[in-house]
Structure formats: structure tokens, C-alpha cells
Design a protein around this motif. Structure first.
Motif, PDB file in Angstrom:
ATOM      1  N   MET A   1      78.059  53.616  46.277  1.00  0.00           N
ATOM      2  CA  MET A   1      76.859  52.929  46.773  1.00  0.00           C
ATOM      3  C   MET A   1      76.088  52.356  45.603  1.00  0.00           C
ATOM      4  O   MET A   1      76.337  52.696  44.428  1.00  0.00           O
ATOM      5  CB  MET A   1      75.983  53.879  47.587  1.00  0.00           C
ATOM      6  CG  MET A   1      75.477  55.101  46.852  1.00  0.00           C
ATOM      7  SD  MET A   1      74.543  56.238  47.952  1.00  0.00           S
ATOM      8  CE  MET A   1      75.816  56.759  49.089  1.00  0.00           C
ATOM      9  N   SER A   2      75.150  51.480  45.895  1.00  0.00           N
ATOM     10  CA  SER A   2      74.311  50.893  44.864  1.00  0.00           C
ATOM     11  C   SER A   2      73.401  51.962  44.265  1.00  0.00           C
ATOM     12  O   SER A   2      73.149  52.995  44.876  1.00  0.00           O
ATOM     13  CB  SER A   2      73.469  49.757  45.446  1.00  0.00           C
ATOM     14  OG  SER A   2      72.505  50.282  46.346  1.00  0.00           O
ATOM     15  N   VAL A   3      72.893  51.669  43.065  1.00  0.00           N
ATOM     16  CA  VAL A   3      72.024  52.630  42.386  1.00  0.00           C
ATOM     17  C   VAL A   3      70.781  52.954  43.218  1.00  0.00           C
ATOM     18  O   VAL A   3      70.431  54.133  43.363  1.00  0.00           O
ATOM     19  CB  VAL A   3      71.645  52.124  40.980  1.00  0.00           C
ATOM     20  CG1 VAL A   3      70.472  52.910  40.406  1.00  0.00           C
ATOM     21  CG2 VAL A   3      72.857  52.243  40.050  1.00  0.00           C
ATOM     22  N   PRO A   4      70.075  51.968  43.788  1.00  0.00           N
ATOM     23  CA  PRO A   4      68.905  52.332  44.609  1.00  0.00           C
ATOM     24  C   PRO A   4      69.258  53.256  45.768  1.00  0.00           C
ATOM     25  O   PRO A   4      68.517  54.198  46.076  1.00  0.00           O
ATOM     26  CB  PRO A   4      68.384  50.979  45.103  1.00  0.00           C
ATOM     27  CG  PRO A   4      68.826  50.006  44.053  1.00  0.00           C
ATOM     28  CD  PRO A   4      70.177  50.493  43.623  1.00  0.00           C
ATOM     29  N   ASP A   5      70.410  52.997  46.421  1.00  0.00           N
ATOM     30  CA  ASP A   5      70.821  53.868  47.520  1.00  0.00           C
ATOM     31  C   ASP A   5      71.218  55.247  46.999  1.00  0.00           C
ATOM     32  O   ASP A   5      70.993  56.270  47.671  1.00  0.00           O
ATOM     33  CB  ASP A   5      71.987  53.251  48.288  1.00  0.00           C
ATOM     34  CG  ASP A   5      71.555  52.063  49.137  1.00  0.00           C
ATOM     35  OD1 ASP A   5      70.345  51.948  49.421  1.00  0.00           O
ATOM     36  OD2 ASP A   5      72.431  51.236  49.488  1.00  0.00           O
ATOM     37  N   ALA A   6      71.794  55.289  45.803  1.00  0.00           N
ATOM     38  CA  ALA A   6      72.168  56.573  45.206  1.00  0.00           C
ATOM     39  C   ALA A   6      70.922  57.408  44.889  1.00  0.00           C
ATOM     40  O   ALA A   6      70.914  58.632  45.062  1.00  0.00           O
ATOM     41  CB  ALA A   6      72.990  56.340  43.940  1.00  0.00           C
ATOM     42  N   VAL A   7      69.862  56.743  44.421  1.00  0.00           N
ATOM     43  CA  VAL A   7      68.609  57.464  44.162  1.00  0.00           C
ATOM     44  C   VAL A   7      68.068  58.065  45.455  1.00  0.00           C
ATOM     45  O   VAL A   7      67.626  59.224  45.485  1.00  0.00           O
ATOM     46  CB  VAL A   7      67.566  56.532  43.520  1.00  0.00           C
ATOM     47  CG1 VAL A   7      66.204  57.212  43.450  1.00  0.00           C
ATOM     48  CG2 VAL A   7      68.006  56.111  42.118  1.00  0.00           C
ATOM     49  N   LYS A   8      68.118  57.294  46.535  1.00  0.00           N
ATOM     50  CA  LYS A   8      67.652  57.811  47.828  1.00  0.00           C
ATOM     51  C   LYS A   8      68.487  59.010  48.263  1.00  0.00           C
ATOM     52  O   LYS A   8      67.966  60.001  48.791  1.00  0.00           O
ATOM     53  CB  LYS A   8      67.718  56.714  48.888  1.00  0.00           C
ATOM     54  CG  LYS A   8      66.713  55.582  48.679  1.00  0.00           C
ATOM     55  CD  LYS A   8      66.884  54.494  49.735  1.00  0.00           C
ATOM     56  CE  LYS A   8      65.937  53.324  49.483  1.00  0.00           C
ATOM     57  NZ  LYS A   8      66.159  52.224  50.463  1.00  0.00           N
ATOM     58  N   GLN A   9      69.791  58.921  48.046  1.00  0.00           N
ATOM     59  CA  GLN A   9      70.660  60.033  48.412  1.00  0.00           C
ATOM     60  C   GLN A   9      70.318  61.276  47.585  1.00  0.00           C
ATOM     61  O   GLN A   9      70.247  62.401  48.113  1.00  0.00           O
ATOM     62  CB  GLN A   9      72.129  59.655  48.215  1.00  0.00           C
ATOM     63  CG  GLN A   9      73.104  60.723  48.703  1.00  0.00           C
ATOM     64  CD  GLN A   9      74.540  60.382  48.389  1.00  0.00           C
ATOM     65  OE1 GLN A   9      74.891  60.181  47.226  1.00  0.00           O
ATOM     66  NE2 GLN A   9      75.380  60.302  49.426  1.00  0.00           N
ATOM     67  N   ALA A  10      70.095  61.082  46.288  1.00  0.00           N
ATOM     68  CA  ALA A  10      69.739  62.210  45.429  1.00  0.00           C
ATOM     69  C   ALA A  10      68.433  62.854  45.886  1.00  0.00           C
ATOM     70  O   ALA A  10      68.300  64.078  45.909  1.00  0.00           O
ATOM     71  CB  ALA A  10      69.614  61.743  43.980  1.00  0.00           C
ATOM     72  N   LEU A  11      67.466  62.025  46.272  1.00  0.00           N
ATOM     73  CA  LEU A  11      66.181  62.557  46.738  1.00  0.00           C
ATOM     74  C   LEU A  11      66.357  63.323  48.049  1.00  0.00           C
ATOM     75  O   LEU A  11      65.741  64.381  48.244  1.00  0.00           O
ATOM     76  CB  LEU A  11      65.182  61.418  46.914  1.00  0.00           C
ATOM     77  CG  LEU A  11      63.765  61.824  47.338  1.00  0.00           C
ATOM     78  CD1 LEU A  11      63.144  62.771  46.320  1.00  0.00           C
ATOM     79  CD2 LEU A  11      62.889  60.586  47.525  1.00  0.00           C
ATOM     80  N   ASP A  12      67.209  62.810  48.940  1.00  0.00           N
ATOM     81  CA  ASP A  12      67.462  63.509  50.206  1.00  0.00           C
ATOM     82  C   ASP A  12      68.050  64.892  49.948  1.00  0.00           C
ATOM     83  O   ASP A  12      67.641  65.878  50.580  1.00  0.00           O
ATOM     84  CB  ASP A  12      68.408  62.698  51.085  1.00  0.00           C
ATOM     85  CG  ASP A  12      67.740  61.480  51.703  1.00  0.00           C
ATOM     86  OD1 ASP A  12      66.493  61.446  51.741  1.00  0.00           O
ATOM     87  OD2 ASP A  12      68.460  60.561  52.137  1.00  0.00           O
ATOM     88  N   TYR A  13      69.026  64.966  49.037  1.00  0.00           N
ATOM     89  CA  TYR A  13      69.609  66.271  48.712  1.00  0.00           C
ATOM     90  C   TYR A  13      68.578  67.184  48.057  1.00  0.00           C
ATOM     91  O   TYR A  13      68.538  68.390  48.322  1.00  0.00           O
ATOM     92  CB  TYR A  13      70.836  66.102  47.806  1.00  0.00           C
ATOM     93  CG  TYR A  13      72.116  65.834  48.562  1.00  0.00           C
ATOM     94  CD1 TYR A  13      72.749  66.842  49.270  1.00  0.00           C
ATOM     95  CD2 TYR A  13      72.676  64.564  48.589  1.00  0.00           C
ATOM     96  CE1 TYR A  13      73.917  66.601  49.983  1.00  0.00           C
ATOM     97  CE2 TYR A  13      73.847  64.299  49.303  1.00  0.00           C
ATOM     98  CZ  TYR A  13      74.457  65.329  49.992  1.00  0.00           C
ATOM     99  OH  TYR A  13      75.610  65.095  50.711  1.00  0.00           O
ATOM    100  N   CYS A  14      67.735  66.629  47.217  1.00  0.00           N
ATOM    101  CA  CYS A  14      66.684  67.411  46.567  1.00  0.00           C
ATOM    102  C   CYS A  14      65.742  67.995  47.615  1.00  0.00           C
ATOM    103  O   CYS A  14      65.419  69.187  47.588  1.00  0.00           O
ATOM    104  CB  CYS A  14      65.917  66.527  45.586  1.00  0.00           C
ATOM    105  SG  CYS A  14      64.537  67.352  44.754  1.00  0.00           S
TER     106      CYS A  14
END
Length: 438
Positions: free
Chosen positions: A13-26
Motif C-alpha cells: 500500500m501507499s505510505v499514507p495508507d501504511a501510516v493509517k494501518q500502523a495507527l490502527d494496529y497501535c
């Protein structure tokens, strides 16, 4: 050209979407997965301020605030306008005991965003740590007014209100017993931090029942339910156990161990459930739960006068709870359901009196033909804790019609002898009787 990375095996996925995914897991408690995704982002896009921010949050949530400070400082250096980076850096510094630097972080966040309720709560913690209780109280009042569903503000403000509600000579409300050392224990550092009063009451009951089922002690932090009810659970030292990673799996395992007897229950663990995953109001334990969740006698001065005043006005106490402002999907029950129901009910009752509890006072005139009483009519007001007066009246009503959510449903459960309990039928087709104990 946008950068794409592999965040999880088989997922790109794109970096912005990856950041969102990381935040969701956090936010879901999967801190190791969140940190790994952030590391992958930073390998492909060094200095990404958003990934640094999420990585810093995972570090202090993992109880490593000293590691979080330089990460969050770098996130702020990369984006000097980020009020979120200022706020989270303030939290990490507060956890490290660096009060002056934490104060600067929270203050800067509030200067960048004047309505930053979370930063106000953080600054209030600094004020309390420095001995300025009045300054902390004022900040918490502002924070709660801006964002009443932000649990840390609500908890600390409520606990300070409890303290200020008793004369010093009465010795306070925080009764505790010593934990037994001959048995395993469960702790819950997060109790009260996710959700408001009724949600945390349900979570408390669920974990206490679980602990008793498997012969364990349940240690709790200071939380609103402990202040309000006559509880004496042993005190939790929040530094003893790490917070569990992966709350979704833990919720599933907790539910299994609650509903059936398992060979490997949680023990000597700090639970993080993010709200009770079960309906803890077990009919066979009703007497025990009602005995646990009895208000402390010291609060009778605020709780009993409203009930007595209502009883003087009529023989049959009817209470309705109208929720209109903060339900997540805005699917509020139409007022017409309650009004139509009351129109049919009222002539059948002996000397009825109506109490309306609501988060939206503008709806009260709709009930004018029933001459309603509201908290504004109470002979004594419990400043900052008025919702507990509402709650107590509902636990004493003869007939109670509730709206969506835990608050009124929990009051219904703690009503020892209601004649009738009603809630909205599916699709808001009307009000129907319900059984709160399972």
C-alpha cells in the motif's frame, strides 16, 4: 510518484495508507505490529513525520517513554506545526517525570489548537504533580466541557470532584483492602480509561466475575466506580505488569473463559479489553453484583434528597432516559415513541410523577403535559457529578424507559425492584419490555 511498501506479508500500500494501518494496529494494542510497519515506512521514506509520530506513541504505550521521547522529538522537528506531536511528546515526558518539558509540550499543543481537550488534560496532570490542584481542576473542567467522552479528563475530573465533595474530617472515599498473596491475580491498569462510567462498570463486573471464577484477586486503579460504589478492591501498582499486546485476541480469549470453564485462564496478567466484550449481568450472580454496586453511604447527601423529593410529588415514579447528542451512529430513538407510550400509560397509574434524564435539555418541553421533573429541580446539586444523580434516580424508578447505550441499561440492571423496564425495539418500532439480566 507515490511510494508503495509491503506492510504485512502479501499486503502492499501507499505510505499514507501504511501510516493509517500502523495507527490502527497501535490503537488496537498490537504494538509490535504497529512498530514493525512504522520501521518499514521509515526504511522507504526516512524522516516521515507521521510514521515517527505513530512509532513514538507505540513506544510509550509499551511503557518505554524514555525511548519514545527522542522519536517524538524527531517527529516534531520534521513537522514543527504538528500539535499532535507536541501533545504526545508531552505525554512521554510526563511519564518520564520531566514536568517542565512536558508542560511546554502541552502548552504548545494548546497554543496550536485552542480546543485541544487532551492537551488540557495532560497539562492538568502536570499541574497536579506540581501541587497546583486548583489549576489542574480548572483545566479539567475546560477539557470535559470540550470533550466529555475523553476518558482521562473525565476520570481525573470526577475523582477530584469526589474528593471535593467530602469534608476532610470524613477521611475520603478510597477504602482498600490488602491483596491476598496466596493466590494469582488479575490487574487492569486500563480500567476507566476506555469508555465512560457505565461501560467501565460493566467491564469491572466482567473481570471481577472472571477472577472469582478462577480463584484470583482483582487489583484495580483509582476509577470512578471505586469512588462511587462501596468497593474495597486491592490497589493496583500500574508499574508491575506490562499492558497486553493485541486486545482483539484477548477479548476473544476472555469471552471464552467467561462463558465456559477453560484450563488456561488469564492469570497474573494485566488485562486490556477496551470495554467489556460480554454482558456481565449474570442472573445467578445478581445479588452479588447488586451488593458490589451499592453507592457509598457518604454520597447519600447527594443521592437521596432527589429521590425523596420525587416521592413527595407522587406515588409512582416514572423515569425516561433520552439520549440525543453522543451516540456513535446518531440513530437516536424518536421522542414520539416515549410520548405516545406515556400518553397510554399515564391514566393507568396511581399518582404518577415523571423524571426526565437527558443529555439534551431542549427536549424537556416536549414532555410538558406530564409536568416533568429534571435535575434542575433537585434540592441539592452534585457539581460535576450530576450524571450520578440521574443514574441513582433511574435505579430507584418504579417504571423506567431507556434509550440506546450502557448508561441507562446499567441503571436498569441496578434497579432492585422495577415494575417495568422498556427499551427501543429494533428499528425504533416502539418501546418494548426487556430483561437486563442474562
Amino acid at each position: 510518484m507515490s511510494i508503495e511498501i509491503e506492510t504485512l506479508p502479501g499486503q502492499r500500500m501507499s505510505v499514507p495508507d501504511a501510516v493509517k494501518q500502523a495507527l490502527d494496529y497501535c490503537n488496537s494494542g498490537w504494538l509490535d505490529i504497529s512498530a514493525d510497519i512504522c520501521a518499514r515506512i521509515l526504511a522507504a521514506d526516512p524522516g516521515n513525520a507521521h510514521a515517527l509520530l505513530v512509532l513514538g506513541i507505540t513506544a510509550y504505550k509499551n511503557r518505554e517513554p524514555a525511548r519514545a521521547v527522542p522519536i517524538l522529538s524527531e517527529a516534531l522537528r520534521r513537522d514543527t506545526t504538528s500539535s499532535d506531536a507536541m501533545y504526545h511528546l508531552g505525554l512521554a515526558l510526563l511519564m518520564c517525570g520531566q514536568l517542565d518539558r512536558a508542560e511546554l509540550g502541552f502548552t504548545c499543543a494548546m497554543q496550536a489548537r485552542s480546543d485541544y481537550a487532551e492537551a488540557m488534560a495532560g497539562l492538568a496532570e502536570v499541574r497536579r504533580a506540581k501541587g497546583d490542584d486548583d489549576g489542574a481542576y480548572e483545566l479539567l473542567q475546560r477539557s470535559v466541557a470540550l470533550k466529555g467522552n475523553y476518558s482521562p479528563s473525565y476520570i481525573t475530573y470526577s475523582l477530584m470532584r469526589f474528593d471535593r465533595s467530602l469534608p476532610p474530617e470524613e477521611g475520603g472515599w478510597n477504602r482498600r483492602r490488602e491483596a491476598r498473596r496466596d493466590r494469582p491475580c488479575l490487574t487492569m491498569a486500563s480500567l476507566g480509561s476506555y469508555g465512560r462510567f457505565a461501560q467501565t462498570v460493566n467491564e469491572y463486573v466482567a473481570v471481577r466475575l472472571y477472577a472469582e471464577k478462577y480463584g484470583m484477586e482483582f487489583l484495580t486503579p483509582d476509577w470512578v466506580g471505586h469512588a462511587f460504589f462501596s468497593l474495597d478492591d486491592p490497589r493496583l501498582d500500574p508499574g508491575v505488569l506490562p499492558e497486553f499486546q493485541g486486545w482483539l485476541q484477548q477479548r476473544k480469549d476472555f469471552t471464552r473463559g467467561f462463558d465456559e470453564r477453560v484450563e488456561d485462564p488469564f492469570r497474573d496478567r494485566d488485562l486490556f479489553l477496551g470495554g467489556s466484550p460480554v454482558n456481565a449481568m449474570l442472573k445467578e450472580r445478581r445479588a452479588d453484583i447488586l451488593s458490589w454496586l451499592t453507592p457509598r453511604p457518604c454520597w447519600d447527601r447527594f443521592l437521596e434528597p432527589p429521590v425523596e423529593a420525587l416521592r413527595r410529588r407522587g406515588r409512582t415514579l416514572v423515569a425516561v432516559h433520552i439520549r440525543q447528542t453522543d451516540w456513535w451512529n446518531q440513530d437516536y430513538t424518536p421522542l414520539s415513541l416515549y410520548l405516545d407510550w406515556l400518553d397510554g400509560l399515564w391514566p393507568t397509574l396511581e399518582d404518577p410523577v415523571l423524571f426526565v434524564a437527558t443529555d439534551e435539555p431542549s427536549v424537556v418541553p416536549e414532555f410538558a403535559r406530564f409536568n416533568p421533573t429534571t435535575p434542575a429541580d433537585f434540592p441539592v446539586r452534585w457539581e460535576g457529578l450530576e450524571y450520578l444523580q440521574d443514574f441513582h434516580v433511574m435505579t430507584r424508578a418504579d417504571i423506567l424507559a431507556i434509550s440506546t447505550g450502557f448508561f441507562a441499561a446499567t441503571a436498569a440492571a441496578l434497579n432492585p425492584s422495577p415494575r417495568l423496564l422498556l427499551h427501543p425495539a429494533e428499528g425504533n418500532r416502539g418501546l418494548q419490555p426487556f430483561e437486563v439480566w442474562r
